[in-house]
Design an enzyme around this catalytic site. Structure first.
Site, mmCIF file in Angstrom:
data_model
loop_
_atom_site.group_PDB
_atom_site.id
_atom_site.type_symbol
_atom_site.label_atom_id
_atom_site.label_comp_id
_atom_site.label_asym_id
_atom_site.label_seq_id
_atom_site.Cartn_x
_atom_site.Cartn_y
_atom_site.Cartn_z
ATOM 1 N N GLY A 252 75.847 45.589 -5.868
ATOM 2 C CA GLY A 252 74.819 46.528 -5.571
ATOM 3 C C GLY A 252 74.953 47.786 -4.776
ATOM 4 O O GLY A 252 74.185 48.839 -4.920
ATOM 5 N N ARG A 297 79.379 48.436 -9.791
ATOM 6 C CA ARG A 297 79.386 50.018 -9.749
ATOM 7 C C ARG A 297 80.350 50.638 -8.804
ATOM 8 O O ARG A 297 80.879 51.549 -9.233
ATOM 9 C CB ARG A 297 77.813 50.208 -9.627
ATOM 10 C CG ARG A 297 77.565 51.822 -9.688
ATOM 11 C CD ARG A 297 76.291 52.350 -9.255
ATOM 12 N NE ARG A 297 75.289 51.367 -9.874
ATOM 13 C CZ ARG A 297 74.544 51.451 -11.097
ATOM 14 N NH1 ARG A 297 74.713 52.436 -11.659
ATOM 15 N NH2 ARG A 297 73.441 50.685 -11.319
ATOM 16 N N CYS A 365 69.715 61.083 -33.419
ATOM 17 C CA CYS A 365 68.665 61.347 -33.582
ATOM 18 C C CYS A 365 67.479 60.928 -33.076
ATOM 19 O O CYS A 365 66.676 59.905 -33.441
ATOM 20 C CB CYS A 365 68.357 60.682 -35.261
ATOM 21 S SG CYS A 365 69.900 61.230 -36.352
ATOM 22 N N GLU A 366 67.168 61.459 -32.061
ATOM 23 C CA GLU A 366 66.166 60.969 -30.786
ATOM 24 C C GLU A 366 66.259 61.930 -30.019
ATOM 25 O O GLU A 366 67.131 62.537 -29.239
ATOM 26 C CB GLU A 366 66.732 59.560 -30.307
ATOM 27 C CG GLU A 366 66.134 58.808 -29.388
ATOM 28 C CD GLU A 366 65.737 57.511 -30.103
ATOM 29 O OE1 GLU A 366 64.407 57.294 -29.810
ATOM 30 O OE2 GLU A 366 66.232 57.130 -31.268
ATOM 31 N N TYR A 394 78.749 51.065 -16.202
ATOM 32 C CA TYR A 394 77.493 51.194 -17.275
ATOM 33 C C TYR A 394 77.429 52.110 -18.201
ATOM 34 O O TYR A 394 76.439 52.651 -18.749
ATOM 35 C CB TYR A 394 76.163 50.792 -16.516
ATOM 36 C CG TYR A 394 76.105 49.735 -15.499
ATOM 37 C CD1 TYR A 394 76.158 48.475 -15.787
ATOM 38 C CD2 TYR A 394 76.281 49.834 -14.095
ATOM 39 C CE1 TYR A 394 76.097 47.510 -15.098
ATOM 40 C CE2 TYR A 394 76.489 48.711 -13.000
ATOM 41 C CZ TYR A 394 76.634 47.708 -13.549
ATOM 42 O OH TYR A 394 76.402 46.480 -12.600
HETATM 43 C C1 LIG Z 1 74.941 43.509 -12.038
HETATM 44 C C2 LIG Z 1 75.259 42.477 -10.953
HETATM 45 C C3 LIG Z 1 76.215 42.623 -9.933
HETATM 46 C C4 LIG Z 1 76.737 44.076 -9.591
HETATM 47 O O1 LIG Z 1 75.986 45.092 -9.412
HETATM 48 P P1 LIG Z 1 76.357 46.358 -9.154
HETATM 49 O O2 LIG Z 1 75.121 47.185 -8.677
HETATM 50 O O3 LIG Z 1 77.055 46.814 -10.139
HETATM 51 O O4 LIG Z 1 77.467 46.285 -7.790
HETATM 52 C C5 LIG Z 1 76.451 41.675 -9.119
HETATM 53 N N1 LIG Z 1 75.742 40.543 -9.097
HETATM 54 C C6 LIG Z 1 74.889 40.087 -10.030
HETATM 55 C C7 LIG Z 1 74.308 38.802 -10.186
HETATM 56 C C8 LIG Z 1 74.570 41.009 -10.954
HETATM 57 O O5 LIG Z 1 73.633 40.872 -12.088
#
Ligand SMILES: *Cc1c(COP(=O)(O)O)cnc(C)c1O
Length: 441
Positions: A252, A297, A365-366, A394
């Site tokens: 995250g 990410r 087309c959006e 992503y």
């Molecule tokens: C998506 C996800 C991650 C990675 O999240 P990031 O924001 O890309 O670091 C880690 N653990 C779980 C369970 C996820 O669903």
């Protein structure tokens, strides 16, 4: 110390003697000419530098293990890099498991996540030797135990829980708040533990798993999360006498898409986590468990850019200037999905005077297919190479064939060399799964 997730650009980005942007020692305009556009370009040095920061940041805390959340961007080459770096993989579908396995990845270092794993996916995961499964719900516990029983095997599981923490990110990428589709609500944990203890004898519960969301900028989220999890570990020990030795804190950590984004560094995150682990181990009097973190990410996001070629444009009388690019929501869904914002430069004109307000549109087309709305850039000419930063995470992984556009190629650049890691899709591949029933022939 600053870490790469706090930069907008890959660490090797510079303007070269041709006056073009280069990354990993490769001229972006030359890459666009050689491989075509849209093109994803990944800077290996940036990926390795983020990984090094994660390792450094946690090096005084030997109980922390890293898993790369593969859904951010996964190819077999990326699996190889993660294996080399001694990272595990966090996987969330049969396809991701297959990719890891087929890259020769050490499957004992993988975790299978997801809120609706199918029977077939679970069987496949076990066949492939998945390390651990993060069980998300009651349906899955029953399914898993059935499979394990018929295989006469024991399965290591974590319970995915919803810690009830709000992180201030986009609603679609929050996952740990109470009203979430993921995991067991705190009030359901007892029932799950009792089922495992009394009925599901083939499930070996080793710990808890939470993931509060994505694009997190605040430290507090991590310490709150650890507080909630440790409280549950204490409670489960007191009530059932079960010791849980593993905690997966999820991923995250945020990255910097535009100047407005101010993510914390990997060191600040690590310090917060380490302090919270010490604090809550003391508070709840439990031995610090083995910790897993699973960033996606922040590992891959900053390393990747997307190159497009500028095509047609339209000046709406007394309105916007639209400049169309040769990709769009099929190679980057985030702007239309979350209203995500990006930093953009013209690779063949990085020093041009930024005096034009322009909206960069995709070719789908959006009307919602806008990649960047009302941004200020130098005047764009047809044929210019337009570079979107921070598309590593992503981007490709959410790509589609909408309007039957071909999925772009991806290259890995390093020290002046570029290597294809995903070939551009061909028209033959696009149609190879199509079947025309005999009666239509
Ligand atoms: C998506 C996800 C991650 C990675 O999240 P990031 O924001 O890309 O670091 C880690 N653990 C779980 C369970 C996820 O669903």
């Amino acid at each position: 110390m600053k870490t790469s997730n706090q930069n907008i650009k890959p660490i090797t980005t510079k303007i070269n003697s041709n006056g073009n942007i280069e990354i990993g020692g490769c001229d972006l305009v030359e890459l666009a000419n050689k491989y075509g556009t849209p093109l994803y370009v990944f800077d290996e040095a940036t990926i390795r530098s983020v990984i090094k920061s994660y390792k450094d940041a946690f090096k005084d805390f030997p109980k922390v293990n890293m898993m790369y959340a593969a859904k951010a961007f996964m190819t077999r080459a990326i699996c190889k890099i993660m294996q080399e770096e001694a990272f595990g993989l966090d996987l969330c579908s049969g396809g991701e498991i297959y990719t890891a396995k087929s890259a020769g990845f050490d499957m004992s270092k993988t975790l299978f996540n997801g809120n609706n794993k199918s029977y077939d996916e679970l069987c496949f995961a076990l066949e492939c030797g998945i390390g651990t499964i993060s069980a998300d719900n009651f349906f899955e516990l029953a399914l898993l135990n059935d499979i394990a029983k018929s295989n006469r095997q024991n399965i290591r599981i974590l319970l995915r829980i919803t810690p009830g923490i709000e992180c201030h990110t986009h609603e679609y990428i929050q996952t740990g708040h109470l009203d979430s589709k993921f995991g067991f609500d705190l009030t359901q944990i007892n029932a799950a533990v009792e089922l495992i203890k009394d009925e599901y004898k083939n499930l070996n519960l080793v710990g808890l798993h939470a993931h509060t969301g994505s694009q997190i900028f605040e430290k507090q989220v991590y310490s709150d999360e650890i507080g909630v999890i440790f409280k549950e570990i204490r409670r489960i020990k007191d009530k059932y006498g079960i010791d849980l030795h593993e905690v997966n804190l999820g991923g995250g950590l945020g990255i910097k898409y535009t100047e407005a984004d101010k993510p914390i560094s990997i060191y600040e995150m690590a310090q917060t986590v380490t302090e919270a682990l010490e604090k809550y181990s003391k508070k709840y009097d439990i031995e610090t468990p083995v910790i897993f973190i699973e960033p996606g990410r922040s590992i891959i996001g900053t390393s990747g850019v997307t190159l497009y070629t500028a095509g047609s444009s339209k000046q709406v009388p007394n309105g916007r200037l639209y400049q169309a690019l040769d990709g769009g929501m099929s190679d980057n869904a985030r702007p239309s999905l979350y209203g995500a914002k990006y930093t953009v430069e013209i690779a063949n004109n990085p020093n041009g005077v930024c005096d034009k307000k322009v909206t960069l549109a995709g070719k789908h087309c959006e009307s919602g297919d806008i990649l960047a709305k009302d941004i200020i850039l130098p005047e764009i000419e047809e044929g210019d190479t337009v570079c979107f930063y921070d598309t590593g995470a992503y981007g490709y992984s959410m790509s589609s064939n909408y309007n039957r556009l071909l999925k772009p190629a991806a290259v890995l650049v390093n020290n002046g060399k570029s290597d294809i890691i995903i070939n551009r899709q061909t028209y033959e591949q696009l149609t190879e799964s199509d079947v025309i029933p005999d009666r239509l022939n």
